[in-house]
Enzyme design. Sequence first.
Site, PDB file in Angstrom:
ATOM      1  N   GLY A  37      -0.026  -0.142   8.443  1.00 20.04           N
ATOM      2  CA  GLY A  37       1.080  -0.044   7.488  1.00 20.04           C
ATOM      3  C   GLY A  37       0.539   0.343   6.125  1.00 20.04           C
ATOM      4  O   GLY A  37      -0.383   1.160   6.000  1.00 20.04           O
ATOM      5  N   VAL A  39      -1.373  -1.191   3.833  1.00 21.11           N
ATOM      6  CA  VAL A  39      -2.802  -1.422   3.580  1.00 21.11           C
ATOM      7  C   VAL A  39      -3.680  -0.710   4.615  1.00 21.11           C
ATOM      8  O   VAL A  39      -4.671  -0.050   4.262  1.00 21.11           O
ATOM      9  CB  VAL A  39      -3.100  -2.950   3.560  1.00 21.11           C
ATOM     10  CG1 VAL A  39      -4.589  -3.223   3.487  1.00 21.11           C
ATOM     11  CG2 VAL A  39      -2.375  -3.617   2.386  1.00 21.11           C
ATOM     12  N   THR A 113      -2.865  -6.828   8.828  1.00 21.04           N
ATOM     13  CA  THR A 113      -1.523  -7.197   9.300  1.00 21.04           C
ATOM     14  C   THR A 113      -1.044  -8.403   8.484  1.00 21.04           C
ATOM     15  O   THR A 113      -1.794  -8.968   7.692  1.00 21.04           O
ATOM     16  CB  THR A 113      -1.537  -7.613  10.782  1.00 21.04           C
ATOM     17  OG1 THR A 113      -2.071  -8.947  10.895  1.00 21.04           O
ATOM     18  CG2 THR A 113      -2.381  -6.679  11.638  1.00 21.04           C
ATOM     19  N   LYS A 137      -3.483 -13.568   4.489  1.00 25.40           N
ATOM     20  CA  LYS A 137      -3.831 -14.910   3.976  1.00 25.40           C
ATOM     21  C   LYS A 137      -3.544 -16.021   4.968  1.00 25.40           C
ATOM     22  O   LYS A 137      -3.832 -17.192   4.694  1.00 25.40           O
ATOM     23  CB  LYS A 137      -3.050 -15.188   2.683  1.00 25.40           C
ATOM     24  CG  LYS A 137      -3.297 -14.186   1.584  1.00 25.40           C
ATOM     25  CD  LYS A 137      -2.005 -13.624   1.023  1.00 25.40           C
ATOM     26  CE  LYS A 137      -2.208 -12.228   0.501  1.00 25.40           C
ATOM     27  NZ  LYS A 137      -0.952 -11.488   0.327  1.00 25.40           N
ATOM     28  N   GLY A 222       4.803  -0.735  -2.349  1.00 23.97           N
ATOM     29  CA  GLY A 222       3.780  -1.365  -1.503  1.00 23.97           C
ATOM     30  C   GLY A 222       3.182  -2.627  -2.101  1.00 23.97           C
ATOM     31  O   GLY A 222       2.129  -3.080  -1.674  1.00 23.97           O
ATOM     32  N   ASP A 236       3.584 -16.777  -0.750  1.00 22.32           N
ATOM     33  CA  ASP A 236       2.363 -15.968  -0.847  1.00 22.32           C
ATOM     34  C   ASP A 236       1.413 -16.570  -1.903  1.00 22.32           C
ATOM     35  O   ASP A 236       0.200 -16.645  -1.699  1.00 22.32           O
ATOM     36  CB  ASP A 236       2.744 -14.529  -1.211  1.00 22.32           C
ATOM     37  CG  ASP A 236       1.532 -13.617  -1.329  1.00 22.32           C
ATOM     38  OD1 ASP A 236       0.947 -13.292  -0.282  1.00 22.32           O
ATOM     39  OD2 ASP A 236       1.171 -13.240  -2.459  1.00 22.32           O
ATOM     40  N   LYS A 240      -2.388 -18.249  -1.598  1.00 17.91           N
ATOM     41  CA  LYS A 240      -3.536 -17.847  -2.425  1.00 17.91           C
ATOM     42  C   LYS A 240      -4.134 -19.054  -3.140  1.00 17.91           C
ATOM     43  O   LYS A 240      -5.358 -19.180  -3.250  1.00 17.91           O
ATOM     44  CB  LYS A 240      -3.115 -16.779  -3.431  1.00 17.91           C
ATOM     45  CG  LYS A 240      -2.847 -15.433  -2.770  1.00 17.91           C
ATOM     46  CD  LYS A 240      -2.187 -14.486  -3.733  1.00 17.91           C
ATOM     47  CE  LYS A 240      -2.026 -13.103  -3.131  1.00 17.91           C
ATOM     48  NZ  LYS A 240      -1.085 -12.269  -3.865  1.00 17.91           N
ATOM     49  N   GLY A 359      -1.366  -3.662  -4.255  1.00 18.07           N
ATOM     50  CA  GLY A 359      -1.393  -2.205  -4.111  1.00 18.07           C
ATOM     51  C   GLY A 359      -2.333  -1.825  -2.989  1.00 18.07           C
ATOM     52  O   GLY A 359      -3.366  -2.471  -2.777  1.00 18.07           O
TER      53      GLY A 359
HETATM   54  N1  LIG Z   1       0.361  -4.758  -0.131  1.00 20.52           N
HETATM   55  C1  LIG Z   1      -0.549  -5.312  -0.911  1.00 20.52           C
HETATM   56  O1  LIG Z   1      -0.703  -5.004  -2.098  1.00 20.52           O
HETATM   57  C2  LIG Z   1      -1.464  -6.343  -0.343  1.00 20.52           C
HETATM   58  C3  LIG Z   1      -1.299  -6.814   0.926  1.00 20.52           C
HETATM   59  N2  LIG Z   1      -2.126  -7.766   1.423  1.00 20.52           N
HETATM   60  C4  LIG Z   1      -1.928  -8.217   2.791  1.00 20.52           C
HETATM   61  O2  LIG Z   1      -2.150  -7.137   3.677  1.00 20.52           O
HETATM   62  C5  LIG Z   1      -1.457  -7.383   4.887  1.00 20.52           C
HETATM   63  C6  LIG Z   1      -0.719  -6.121   5.311  1.00 20.52           C
HETATM   64  O3  LIG Z   1       0.254  -5.816   4.343  1.00 20.52           O
HETATM   65  P1  LIG Z   1       1.056  -4.419   4.414  1.00 20.52           P
HETATM   66  O4  LIG Z   1       0.137  -3.328   4.802  1.00 20.52           O
HETATM   67  O5  LIG Z   1       1.786  -4.331   3.153  1.00 20.52           O
HETATM   68  O6  LIG Z   1       2.062  -4.702   5.636  1.00 20.52           O
HETATM   69  P2  LIG Z   1       2.851  -3.641   6.515  1.00 20.52           P
HETATM   70  O7  LIG Z   1       4.072  -4.312   7.018  1.00 20.52           O
HETATM   71  O8  LIG Z   1       2.989  -2.347   5.791  1.00 20.52           O
HETATM   72  O9  LIG Z   1       1.868  -3.376   7.755  1.00 20.52           O
HETATM   73  C7  LIG Z   1       1.571  -4.372   8.687  1.00 20.52           C
HETATM   74  C8  LIG Z   1       0.929  -3.706   9.878  1.00 20.52           C
HETATM   75  O10 LIG Z   1       0.495  -4.719  10.781  1.00 20.52           O
HETATM   76  C9  LIG Z   1       0.818  -4.279  12.098  1.00 20.52           C
HETATM   77  N3  LIG Z   1       0.782  -5.397  13.033  1.00 20.52           N
HETATM   78  C10 LIG Z   1       1.616  -6.461  13.129  1.00 20.52           C
HETATM   79  N4  LIG Z   1       1.250  -7.244  14.168  1.00 20.52           N
HETATM   80  C11 LIG Z   1       0.160  -6.663  14.719  1.00 20.52           C
HETATM   81  C12 LIG Z   1      -0.666  -6.977  15.837  1.00 20.52           C
HETATM   82  N5  LIG Z   1      -0.467  -8.051  16.596  1.00 20.52           N
HETATM   83  N6  LIG Z   1      -1.703  -6.153  16.135  1.00 20.52           N
HETATM   84  C13 LIG Z   1      -1.941  -5.039  15.401  1.00 20.52           C
HETATM   85  N7  LIG Z   1      -1.176  -4.686  14.327  1.00 20.52           N
HETATM   86  C14 LIG Z   1      -0.136  -5.484  14.006  1.00 20.52           C
HETATM   87  C15 LIG Z   1       2.170  -3.622  11.932  1.00 20.52           C
HETATM   88  O11 LIG Z   1       2.501  -2.866  13.078  1.00 20.52           O
HETATM   89  P3  LIG Z   1       3.927  -2.125  13.220  1.00 20.52           P
HETATM   90  O12 LIG Z   1       3.822  -0.887  12.386  1.00 20.52           O
HETATM   91  O13 LIG Z   1       3.989  -1.847  14.685  1.00 20.52           O
HETATM   92  O14 LIG Z   1       4.959  -3.085  12.743  1.00 20.52           O
HETATM   93  C16 LIG Z   1       1.879  -2.801  10.679  1.00 20.52           C
HETATM   94  O15 LIG Z   1       1.204  -1.604  11.018  1.00 20.52           O
HETATM   95  C17 LIG Z   1      -0.541  -8.585   4.620  1.00 20.52           C
HETATM   96  O16 LIG Z   1      -1.120  -9.732   5.192  1.00 20.52           O
HETATM   97  C18 LIG Z   1      -0.535  -8.708   3.094  1.00 20.52           C
HETATM   98  O17 LIG Z   1      -0.377 -10.030   2.662  1.00 20.52           O
HETATM   99  C19 LIG Z   1      -3.154  -8.285   0.694  1.00 20.52           C
HETATM  100  C20 LIG Z   1      -3.396  -7.861  -0.565  1.00 20.52           C
HETATM  101  C21 LIG Z   1      -2.546  -6.874  -1.210  1.00 20.52           C
HETATM  102  N1  LIG Z   2       2.476  -9.388  -1.943  1.00 16.99           N
HETATM  103  C1  LIG Z   2       1.210  -9.675  -2.546  1.00 16.99           C
HETATM  104  C2  LIG Z   2       0.247  -8.586  -2.213  1.00 16.99           C
HETATM  105  C3  LIG Z   2      -1.137  -9.022  -2.406  1.00 16.99           C
HETATM  106  O1  LIG Z   2      -1.598 -10.036  -1.935  1.00 16.99           O
HETATM  107  C4  LIG Z   2       1.359  -9.776  -4.060  1.00 16.99           C
HETATM  108  O2  LIG Z   2       2.432  -9.452  -4.544  1.00 16.99           O
HETATM  109  O3  LIG Z   2       0.415 -10.183  -4.733  1.00 16.99           O
END
Ligand SMILES: NC(=O)C1=CN([C@@H]2O[C@H](COP(=O)(O)OP(=O)(O)OC[C@H]3O[C@@H](n4cnc5c(N)ncnc54)[C@H](OP(=O)(O)O)[C@@H]3O)[C@@H](O)[C@H]2O)C=CC1
Ligand SMILES: N[C@@H](CC=O)C(=O)O
Length: 376
Positions: A37, A39, A113, A137, A222, A236, A240, A359
């Site tokens: 997704g 990240v 994820t 987390k 994002g 969240d 943290k 981000g």
């Molecule tokens: N966005 C940010 O700024 C930050 C995010 N994070 C963390 O990063 C993580 C991802 O966030 P983000 O990318 O925004 O989320 P998204 O919803 O964009 O992406 C999540 C991804 O995980 C996949 N997924 C879910 N379950 C599984 C599984 N069992 N096996 C393999 N893949 C799986 C989803 O698949 P599908 O496409 O099929 O649904 C999707 O591709 C979160 O835990 C978030 O807290 C941490 C720091 C900053």
């Molecule tokens: N949703 C989280 C993304 C990073 O962990 C935030 O807003 O800080």
Amino acid sequence: MNVAAGVAHSETLRALAPQPQARAANASARVALLGTGTVGSAVIARLAGWRGGALDGRVSLVHVANSRRAAVADAIAPEQAVAALAESTRASSLDEVASALHGDGARVVIDATASEAVAERHAQWLAQGIHVVTACKIGQGTTLARWRAIREACAYGGSGYGDSATVGAGLPLLRSLRELQAGGDRIHAIAGVLSGSLAWLFNHYDGMRPFSALVRQARDAGYTEPDPRDDLSGEDVRRKLLILARAAGVALDASEVEVASLVPPELAILSKDSVDAALPALDGPLRERYAAAYKDGAKLRFLARLERGEDGKVSAKVGLESLPGDHPLAGGAGTDNKVAIWSDRYRAQPLVIQGPGAGAEVTAAGLLDDVLRLIS
Ligand SMILES: NC(=O)C1=CN([C@@H]2O[C@H](COP(=O)(O)OP(=O)(O)OC[C@H]3O[C@@H](n4cnc5c(N)ncnc54)[C@H](OP(=O)(O)O)[C@@H]3O)[C@@H](O)[C@H]2O)C=CC1
Ligand SMILES: N[C@@H](CC=O)C(=O)O
């Protein structure tokens, strides 16, 4: 003492001891990327950007999966990863991750994820000697039992857990806490803005535009969790704070953190699919909070606070606060996290760490920095 005999004896012992895996400065790793997704896609893009540079070849993608499909091969070119996944007919299965990583050199799972099922596997992979690097987390920021299982699995498997991206999206927060303690300091308190999306929201909210419209913007950029209620509820930030507290030597349970949610009950009970249409339920209450703060010349900031008294008593809370405009924690812009740490050496004036806290790009960079640290 017979020096020659002593030397011979210690050489024999050294030869008999299990040899640490030889690690060259340019050691490479076989990597499984879970999540493509916001990240996960940025991780793939960053790997593609390494092509032809000093880091080319350090990471070999052998398994790329989302919740539906998986692509598995001896080396998946980052430029081809998205297409390979789209064309794959192989169902995603967490049972197949360890076998896909089988081979020479370091093995790493990158968790991009927000999946409970993936977090539940961290300890199992670590115990098998597979490093885990995570943005999620849920592994260290929920139950104490799971946090302990992760620490024990690292020790058992001789593996490492890369968690820089879990707090501050890769900012040197956890690293600083650990280094202070390694240098003999006790951590007394931590306070600050730990949510990038909430920082962005309160840096942009002016009481005029609907708050819900900004939440949609933050989600589309994002910055939010897949379900923005995880940010707005303080969950969240609670995770943290638990991760920071535990890294600071405080075995805090989730129930010990007082959390003041911004999510009204009528929004909290909805299914994830119905959330977007119901976001305007946030608008009225936040307009009132903003107006009250504005009248006092104050700024709204969503803060996390942890205090540990000399007697060992701990208080932990998370919620929206109205801060004087010139308060040190009121500053910052964009998605900035701003965190103050008080320790033995920083008793009067805290150490303050500030920078973008959400981000895709910074988070992907934090994840891959951890991979490089673990395999170097
Ligand atoms: N966005 C940010 O700024 C930050 C995010 N994070 C963390 O990063 C993580 C991802 O966030 P983000 O990318 O925004 O989320 P998204 O919803 O964009 O992406 C999540 C991804 O995980 C996949 N997924 C879910 N379950 C599984 C599984 N069992 N096996 C393999 N893949 C799986 C989803 O698949 P599908 O496409 O099929 O649904 C999707 O591709 C979160 O835990 C978030 O807290 C941490 C720091 C900053
Ligand atoms: N949703 C989280 C993304 C990073 O962990 C935030 O807003 O800080």
